[in-house]
Write a protein that holds these residues in place. Sequence first.
Motif, PDB file in Angstrom:
ATOM      1  N   ILE A 137       0.819  -1.206   0.000  1.00 23.40           N
ATOM      2  CA  ILE A 137       0.000   0.000   0.000  1.00 23.40           C
ATOM      3  C   ILE A 137       0.854   1.257   0.000  1.00 23.40           C
ATOM      4  O   ILE A 137       0.604   2.183  -0.736  1.00 23.40           O
ATOM      5  CB  ILE A 137      -0.934  -0.022   1.217  1.00 23.40           C
ATOM      6  CG1 ILE A 137      -1.986  -1.129   1.028  1.00 23.40           C
ATOM      7  CG2 ILE A 137      -1.638   1.312   1.400  1.00 23.40           C
ATOM      8  CD1 ILE A 137      -2.910  -0.908  -0.115  1.00 23.40           C
ATOM      9  N   SER A 154       3.261  -0.718  -8.317  1.00 25.37           N
ATOM     10  CA  SER A 154       2.204   0.247  -8.570  1.00 25.37           C
ATOM     11  C   SER A 154       0.990  -0.356  -9.244  1.00 25.37           C
ATOM     12  O   SER A 154       0.071   0.348  -9.625  1.00 25.37           O
ATOM     13  CB  SER A 154       2.747   1.391  -9.445  1.00 25.37           C
ATOM     14  OG  SER A 154       3.167   0.886 -10.699  1.00 25.37           O
ATOM     15  N   PRO A 156      -2.585  -2.094  -9.555  1.00 29.34           N
ATOM     16  CA  PRO A 156      -3.746  -2.131  -8.676  1.00 29.34           C
ATOM     17  C   PRO A 156      -3.861  -3.475  -7.993  1.00 29.34           C
ATOM     18  O   PRO A 156      -3.416  -4.488  -8.513  1.00 29.34           O
ATOM     19  CB  PRO A 156      -4.928  -1.875  -9.638  1.00 29.34           C
ATOM     20  CG  PRO A 156      -4.313  -1.259 -10.839  1.00 29.34           C
ATOM     21  CD  PRO A 156      -2.928  -1.806 -10.935  1.00 29.34           C
ATOM     22  N   VAL A 260     -10.192   7.166  -1.645  1.00 28.52           N
ATOM     23  CA  VAL A 260      -9.242   6.243  -1.030  1.00 28.52           C
ATOM     24  C   VAL A 260      -9.663   4.795  -1.285  1.00 28.52           C
ATOM     25  O   VAL A 260      -8.847   3.882  -1.195  1.00 28.52           O
ATOM     26  CB  VAL A 260      -9.133   6.533   0.486  1.00 28.52           C
ATOM     27  CG1 VAL A 260      -8.318   5.483   1.212  1.00 28.52           C
ATOM     28  CG2 VAL A 260      -8.499   7.900   0.704  1.00 28.52           C
ATOM     29  N   ARG A 262      -9.950   3.280  -3.886  1.00 29.91           N
ATOM     30  CA  ARG A 262      -9.188   2.654  -4.976  1.00 29.91           C
ATOM     31  C   ARG A 262      -7.967   1.913  -4.456  1.00 29.91           C
ATOM     32  O   ARG A 262      -7.356   1.131  -5.184  1.00 29.91           O
ATOM     33  CB  ARG A 262      -8.758   3.713  -5.990  1.00 29.91           C
ATOM     34  CG  ARG A 262      -7.887   4.817  -5.399  1.00 29.91           C
ATOM     35  CD  ARG A 262      -7.508   5.834  -6.444  1.00 29.91           C
ATOM     36  NE  ARG A 262      -7.018   7.067  -5.818  1.00 29.91           N
ATOM     37  CZ  ARG A 262      -6.477   8.054  -6.496  1.00 29.91           C
ATOM     38  NH1 ARG A 262      -6.377   7.974  -7.800  1.00 29.91           N
ATOM     39  NH2 ARG A 262      -6.065   9.143  -5.876  1.00 29.91           N
ATOM     40  N   TYR A 263      -7.549   2.167  -3.215  1.00 34.07           N
ATOM     41  CA  TYR A 263      -6.381   1.508  -2.653  1.00 34.07           C
ATOM     42  C   TYR A 263      -6.732   0.206  -1.945  1.00 34.07           C
ATOM     43  O   TYR A 263      -5.845  -0.418  -1.353  1.00 34.07           O
ATOM     44  CB  TYR A 263      -5.679   2.435  -1.651  1.00 34.07           C
ATOM     45  CG  TYR A 263      -5.169   3.719  -2.240  1.00 34.07           C
ATOM     46  CD1 TYR A 263      -4.534   3.744  -3.478  1.00 34.07           C
ATOM     47  CD2 TYR A 263      -5.329   4.925  -1.560  1.00 34.07           C
ATOM     48  CE1 TYR A 263      -4.075   4.930  -4.024  1.00 34.07           C
ATOM     49  CE2 TYR A 263      -4.862   6.112  -2.089  1.00 34.07           C
ATOM     50  CZ  TYR A 263      -4.236   6.107  -3.327  1.00 34.07           C
ATOM     51  OH  TYR A 263      -3.781   7.286  -3.849  1.00 34.07           O
ATOM     52  N   GLU A 391      -5.290  -2.615   6.479  1.00 34.03           N
ATOM     53  CA  GLU A 391      -5.178  -1.932   5.188  1.00 34.03           C
ATOM     54  C   GLU A 391      -5.744  -0.516   5.242  1.00 34.03           C
ATOM     55  O   GLU A 391      -5.294   0.357   4.499  1.00 34.03           O
ATOM     56  CB  GLU A 391      -5.934  -2.726   4.106  1.00 34.03           C
ATOM     57  CG  GLU A 391      -5.354  -4.097   3.830  1.00 34.03           C
ATOM     58  CD  GLU A 391      -3.944  -4.022   3.299  1.00 34.03           C
ATOM     59  OE1 GLU A 391      -3.746  -3.516   2.182  1.00 34.03           O
ATOM     60  OE2 GLU A 391      -3.025  -4.453   4.015  1.00 34.03           O
ATOM     61  N   CYS A 395      -4.112   2.886   3.688  1.00 37.07           N
ATOM     62  CA  CYS A 395      -4.726   3.590   2.549  1.00 37.07           C
ATOM     63  C   CYS A 395      -4.690   5.101   2.768  1.00 37.07           C
ATOM     64  O   CYS A 395      -4.365   5.866   1.846  1.00 37.07           O
ATOM     65  CB  CYS A 395      -6.170   3.121   2.358  1.00 37.07           C
ATOM     66  SG  CYS A 395      -6.322   1.444   1.738  1.00 37.07           S
ATOM     67  N   ARG A 398      -1.231   6.467   2.424  1.00 35.30           N
ATOM     68  CA  ARG A 398      -0.831   6.630   1.028  1.00 35.30           C
ATOM     69  C   ARG A 398      -1.406   7.913   0.444  1.00 35.30           C
ATOM     70  O   ARG A 398      -0.727   8.630  -0.291  1.00 35.30           O
ATOM     71  CB  ARG A 398      -1.293   5.419   0.209  1.00 35.30           C
ATOM     72  CG  ARG A 398      -0.836   5.512  -1.227  1.00 35.30           C
ATOM     73  CD  ARG A 398      -0.973   4.205  -1.964  1.00 35.30           C
ATOM     74  NE  ARG A 398      -0.348   4.294  -3.275  1.00 35.30           N
ATOM     75  CZ  ARG A 398      -0.226   3.284  -4.104  1.00 35.30           C
ATOM     76  NH1 ARG A 398      -0.664   2.094  -3.757  1.00 35.30           N
ATOM     77  NH2 ARG A 398       0.349   3.441  -5.278  1.00 35.30           N
ATOM     78  N   GLU A 663      -0.917   7.613 -10.052  1.00 29.50           N
ATOM     79  CA  GLU A 663      -2.134   7.587  -9.248  1.00 29.50           C
ATOM     80  C   GLU A 663      -3.354   7.479 -10.119  1.00 29.50           C
ATOM     81  O   GLU A 663      -4.298   6.787  -9.824  1.00 29.50           O
ATOM     82  CB  GLU A 663      -2.217   8.861  -8.392  1.00 29.50           C
ATOM     83  CG  GLU A 663      -1.194   8.922  -7.292  1.00 29.50           C
ATOM     84  CD  GLU A 663      -1.260   7.711  -6.403  1.00 29.50           C
ATOM     85  OE1 GLU A 663      -2.368   7.327  -6.003  1.00 29.50           O
ATOM     86  OE2 GLU A 663      -0.217   7.124  -6.097  1.00 29.50           O
ATOM     87  N   GLU A 666      -3.810   4.003 -11.546  1.00 30.39           N
ATOM     88  CA  GLU A 666      -4.345   3.034 -10.605  1.00 30.39           C
ATOM     89  C   GLU A 666      -5.849   2.999 -10.637  1.00 30.39           C
ATOM     90  O   GLU A 666      -6.471   2.038 -10.275  1.00 30.39           O
ATOM     91  CB  GLU A 666      -3.861   3.363  -9.197  1.00 30.39           C
ATOM     92  CG  GLU A 666      -2.398   3.003  -9.010  1.00 30.39           C
ATOM     93  CD  GLU A 666      -1.920   3.325  -7.625  1.00 30.39           C
ATOM     94  OE1 GLU A 666      -2.772   3.711  -6.806  1.00 30.39           O
ATOM     95  OE2 GLU A 666      -0.728   3.205  -7.373  1.00 30.39           O
TER      96      GLU A 666
END
Length: 667
Positions: A137, A154, A156, A260, A262-263, A391, A395, A398, A663, A666
């Motif tokens: 992450i 990087s 996804p 967020v 998406r992470y 996680e 996230c 990040r 970014e 992703e």
Amino acid sequence: MPRVSLAQRAGQGNRSCAVCRGPWHVVVAGCLPESIIAAACARSGQSVLHVDSRNYYGGNWASFSFSGLLSWIKENQQKTDISDECEDWRKLILENEEVISLSKKDRTIQHVEDFCFGDQDSAEDVEEAGALPKLPIFRASGAEGVAQESEKESLPMESALPEMESQEPGKATDTETASAEEGNETEITSQNESSDHTASESALELGKTEGAPSEMSPQEPKKITYSQVVREGRRFNIDLVSKLLYSRGLLIDLLIKSNVSRYAEFKNATRILAFREGKVEQVPCSRADVFNSRQLTMVEKRMLMKFLTFCLDYEQHPDEYQDYENSTFAQFLRTRQLTPSLQHFILHSIAMVSETECSTLEGLQATKKFLQCLGRYGNTPFLFPLYGQGEIPQCFCRLCAVFGGIYCLRHPVRCLVVDKESGRCKAIVDHFGQRISANYFIVEDSYLSESVCTNVSYRQISRAVLITDRSVLNTDSEQQVSILTVPPEEPGKPAVCVIELCSSTMTCMKDTYLVHLTCPSTKTAREDLEPVVQKLFHLNTEKETENEELEKPGVLWAVYFNMRDSSGVDRNSYEGLPSNVYVCSGPDSALGNDCAVKQAETIFQEMFPAEEFCPPPPNPEDIIYDEDEIAPEESEVSNSPETKPEPSAEESSSGGSTAVKKEDNEE
């Protein structure tokens, strides 16, 4: 959407190599609420430094591999002090300043006991196998750190799942994930969701539905040994705090709003269970479940649907409950002509409230919240993040890094430096002898010393984590995420919340289950939770009969511990804290994460009342490039600035724009 400069997107220059350089706008020390605040501050253009005395992300919100958890257990059983790296730090303190010392050890975890119910000697020489292909992450600081991530890192998270499926055929076929980007899958928005949320909520998408139930009888469970658990230890992601995300809760709304989501990926909780008369039963929740249920009579189905319909708009019918506002919710249910089984389901599995302490209004509010969350992403109100709750803080860390924040692990803080005249905190001093200045300071309660917390009275949470060989309620599908509430045997005792996770949540190895038990503490965690464990599982003890062993799932390994709950502490209880120092609590005993999100938003608004809390990130076309960043690229192509068009985020090759591009890719 307002246009955003690249300096705001990438942070104020390169700060990744000099932590002591300042002053900073905000210095943060802590876990989930603090990570949310750090992300919100960085997103609003503030310079943010996030330090953590631990060597892992998340603090008490973290997730560990099996070997990592064993190390954590050993560390908390020994309770060693943080060693001083610098002895002459007092020369950094001026004459008109004083210090508030911070804690040298973490006192939030107590009574840690772990037990192995297999052959532990056979695993002495066993080593962990290689790591799973899990998305890192965040392992770099600032926009340049993100730009330097390798192409593999990087990717996804969902692109890593096919690798896992190839390694373990059939493991992920039943996964019901809420993915961030798989465009050909079902979008997880309810049919009656308003149109203004549709675009933002498309960030979360529902993974492939579970396969059709097999008509064959379930096979005998494979025999799992302790040495196998150790060898496959990296397949475990064991949470210190056990929670689920309400599909219409504050955290899900924040994940969607800030992008967020998406992470991370999410899996639906697939069933709600109840423990009644010594047996585990599945609770019908949705309309379809109620009418398809075989355990309810037709009369009970009508009773249940009528009561749940009333709960959805109970505010419109005050005459039906106002006479019972001073009564408990359990007493109110007895007046509604509901059978004992329906009262049990509603009280313990739908409202999930205390039988003796919850008022009628609180029970109705909890029932309404449960019902409103149904159907948004599945047949239950809950989601669980793949790879564990750890996680979620990562996230937000990040997001903070993308907007220029710096995160430093293994960075203990020694003290706060306070100006005697103004009473405001001017800086912190770390254990490396660095003085770090800032305007605001956010610390977790665990960082405060006993002298500051003299008048604070803490609650405790009892926790247990089990690795088992079978589910508490076997069905044709092995990939179930279940939540079960075990009511107390004695009045006044708390109910125990049990969350059972399968291997498709990426939290345990195949053919095992990870079971979390949580309740407010009355004694030590083992004394509070072991009676419930003995009801639901067999522990390979001599007292258990052979029939009990066959009927109940077996426990391979277990750990009990108590965790501090500081969520109810008022700020005024802390002695001598400056006005620009804000304290966040650790995990609470509630099932959801609303407390952490409320705390983060309240503190952010107190610091920056004119700023929006975690707004959506800008689109690439809305980014304005500063002249000094465009000039070097223009000179390479032509001496005339008119011959070079303004580069887009996808075309620019500078460090900051590369981070923007990555970014956006992703997504």
